[in-house]
Design a protein around this motif. Structure first.
Motif, PDB file in Angstrom:
ATOM      1  N   UNK A   1       0.836  -1.207   0.000  1.00 25.04           N
ATOM      2  CA  UNK A   1       0.000   0.000   0.000  1.00 25.04           C
ATOM      3  C   UNK A   1       0.864   1.246   0.000  1.00 25.04           C
ATOM      4  N   UNK A   2       0.647   2.094  -0.989  1.00 19.46           N
ATOM      5  CA  UNK A   2       1.422   3.337  -1.037  1.00 19.46           C
ATOM      6  C   UNK A   2       0.893   4.261   0.064  1.00 19.46           C
ATOM      7  N   UNK A   3       1.815   5.012   0.632  1.00 18.44           N
ATOM      8  CA  UNK A   3       1.452   5.741   1.844  1.00 18.44           C
ATOM      9  C   UNK A   3       1.060   7.175   1.554  1.00 18.44           C
ATOM     10  N   UNK A   4      -0.095   7.558   2.025  1.00 14.59           N
ATOM     11  CA  UNK A   4      -0.480   8.969   1.989  1.00 14.59           C
ATOM     12  C   UNK A   4       0.234   9.676   3.147  1.00 14.59           C
ATOM     13  N   UNK A   5       0.353   8.962   4.268  1.00 15.56           N
ATOM     14  CA  UNK A   5       1.034   9.516   5.434  1.00 15.56           C
ATOM     15  C   UNK A   5       2.394   8.860   5.546  1.00 15.56           C
ATOM     16  N   UNK A   6       3.483   9.618   5.373  1.00 19.14           N
ATOM     17  CA  UNK A   6       4.790   8.987   5.507  1.00 19.14           C
ATOM     18  C   UNK A   6       4.969   8.403   6.913  1.00 19.14           C
ATOM     19  N   UNK A   7       5.608   7.260   6.996  1.00 17.58           N
ATOM     20  CA  UNK A   7       5.885   6.681   8.310  1.00 17.58           C
ATOM     21  C   UNK A   7       4.765   5.809   8.835  1.00 17.58           C
ATOM     22  N   UNK A   8       3.707   5.686   8.045  1.00  6.77           N
ATOM     23  CA  UNK A   8       2.544   4.930   8.513  1.00  6.77           C
ATOM     24  C   UNK A   8       2.857   3.434   8.667  1.00  6.77           C
ATOM     25  N   UNK A   9       3.619   2.897   7.704  1.00  3.94           N
ATOM     26  CA  UNK A   9       3.865   1.462   7.723  1.00  3.94           C
ATOM     27  C   UNK A   9       4.965   1.139   8.728  1.00  3.94           C
ATOM     28  N   UNK A  10       4.609   0.557   9.838  1.00 11.35           N
ATOM     29  CA  UNK A  10       5.613   0.276  10.857  1.00 11.35           C
ATOM     30  C   UNK A  10       5.896  -1.199  11.004  1.00 11.35           C
ATOM     31  N   UNK A  11       5.187  -1.995  10.240  1.00 15.44           N
ATOM     32  CA  UNK A  11       5.395  -3.433  10.349  1.00 15.44           C
ATOM     33  C   UNK A  11       6.276  -3.916   9.191  1.00 15.44           C
ATOM     34  N   UNK A  12       6.767  -5.128   9.351  1.00 15.42           N
ATOM     35  CA  UNK A  12       7.439  -5.788   8.230  1.00 15.42           C
ATOM     36  C   UNK A  12       6.346  -6.553   7.487  1.00 15.42           C
ATOM     37  N   UNK A  13       6.198  -6.257   6.211  1.00 14.09           N
ATOM     38  CA  UNK A  13       5.160  -6.945   5.435  1.00 14.09           C
ATOM     39  C   UNK A  13       5.814  -7.996   4.538  1.00 14.09           C
ATOM     40  N   UNK A  14       5.268  -9.196   4.611  1.00 14.62           N
ATOM     41  CA  UNK A  14       5.859 -10.299   3.844  1.00 14.62           C
ATOM     42  C   UNK A  14       4.954 -10.730   2.701  1.00 14.62           C
ATOM     43  N   UNK A  15       5.585 -10.983   1.570  1.00 13.00           N
ATOM     44  CA  UNK A  15       4.869 -11.444   0.388  1.00 13.00           C
ATOM     45  C   UNK A  15       5.540 -12.707  -0.124  1.00 13.00           C
ATOM     46  N   UNK A  16       4.716 -13.556  -0.712  1.00 14.97           N
ATOM     47  CA  UNK A  16       5.247 -14.816  -1.221  1.00 14.97           C
ATOM     48  C   UNK A  16       5.173 -14.801  -2.738  1.00 14.97           C
ATOM     49  N   UNK A  17       6.285 -15.128  -3.400  1.00 14.15           N
ATOM     50  CA  UNK A  17       6.231 -15.270  -4.863  1.00 14.15           C
ATOM     51  C   UNK A  17       6.011 -16.746  -5.197  1.00 14.15           C
ATOM     52  N   UNK A  18       6.862 -17.602  -4.608  1.00 14.82           N
ATOM     53  CA  UNK A  18       6.651 -19.053  -4.680  1.00 14.82           C
ATOM     54  C   UNK A  18       6.859 -19.569  -3.251  1.00 14.82           C
ATOM     55  N   UNK A  19       6.745 -20.869  -3.057  1.00 10.20           N
ATOM     56  CA  UNK A  19       6.977 -21.434  -1.711  1.00 10.20           C
ATOM     57  C   UNK A  19       8.391 -21.133  -1.232  1.00 10.20           C
ATOM     58  N   UNK A  20       9.290 -20.920  -2.196  1.00 16.26           N
ATOM     59  CA  UNK A  20      10.708 -20.736  -1.861  1.00 16.26           C
ATOM     60  C   UNK A  20      11.143 -19.284  -1.807  1.00 16.26           C
ATOM     61  N   UNK A  21      10.368 -18.390  -2.413  1.00 14.59           N
ATOM     62  CA  UNK A  21      10.833 -16.994  -2.549  1.00 14.59           C
ATOM     63  C   UNK A  21       9.850 -16.013  -1.905  1.00 14.59           C
TER      64      UNK A  21
END
Ligand code: GDP
Length: 196
Positions: free
Chosen positions: A53-73
């Motif tokens: 999610x692109x931020x309207x408010x800078x500094x909003x994202x304080x968590x580490x967000x994880x995404x999966x491309x494949x089971x390995x990546x």
């Protein structure tokens, strides 16, 4: 290796390193100052709209967000840093989290460091580059919003980086990037493919 970027899906958000998935397979991390264009870069590179999610408010994202491309990546979206209004105690927490993640994560194959091409190599960017080099971690700088630079500014930027990045081990690479004008997306994907 061919990486099916378009298959990327969100896995989870975590606030602490201990909550991360098992340290196996490959991870590619994205870091950058708030508002540098990290979320936009993640969306452009994967080709998945609204993934990060692109931020309207800078500094909003304080968590580490994880995404999966494949089971390995996995792609790992690290919290944006450098937002002036964040309390010092919280800044220190983020510093600790970022440095520990970058220096200890076994599955981490490479770091994409997003910098606004008009404001490159700010203090904390340099800090991150130091951690990366000391951890022997290949780091690719995405010079974002390159659509805003004139030809002359691009030449000056190149010169500035050449003079200011001290990297005898050759771990640090960089390129111009613009999600808006489709500059450097293929090149960034290639780098990630090289790493996994
Ligand atoms: P983040 O905080 O690092 O995740 O940054 P965002 O991806 O939310 O982007 C911050 C701002 O920069 C937004 O207003 C974006 O629209 C803008 N932006 C991001 N990438 C580009 C780009 O390639 N070109 C231009 N002109 N603006 C961009």
């Amino acid at each position: 290796m061919l990486v099916p970027f378009q298959k990327t899906t969100f896995i989870m958000s975590v606030a602490k390193l201990i909550q991360l998935p098992d340290d196996e397979g490959c991870e590619i991390a994205f870091a950058g100052r708030s508002n540098a264009g990290k979320s936009t870069a993640l969306n452009a590179i994967t080709g998945v709209k609204n993934l990060a999610r692109t931020s309207k408010t800078p500094g909003r994202t304080q968590t580490i967000n994880l995404f999966k491309i494949t089971d390995e990546i996995r792609l790992v979206d690290l919290p944006g840093y450098g937002y002036a209004q964040v309390p010092l105690a919280m800044k220190k927490e983020w510093d600790k989290l970022l440095s520990q993640y970058l220096q200890n994560r076994e599955s981490l194959r490479g770091l994409c460091l997003v910098m606004d091409s008009r404001h490159p190599l700010k203090d904390f960017d340099i800090h991150i580059l130091d951690w990366a080099v000391s951890a022997n971690l290949p780091t690719h700088i995405l010079l974002s919003k390159a659509d805003k630079l004139t030809k002359l500014e691009k030449i000056k930027l190149e010169q500035f980086l050449k003079n200011n990045i001290i990297d005898p081990s050759g771990l640090i690479t960089y390129q111009l990037f613009s999600a808006l004008k489709n500059i450097g997306i293929v090149e960034a994907r290639k780098k990630i493919c090289e790493w996994v």
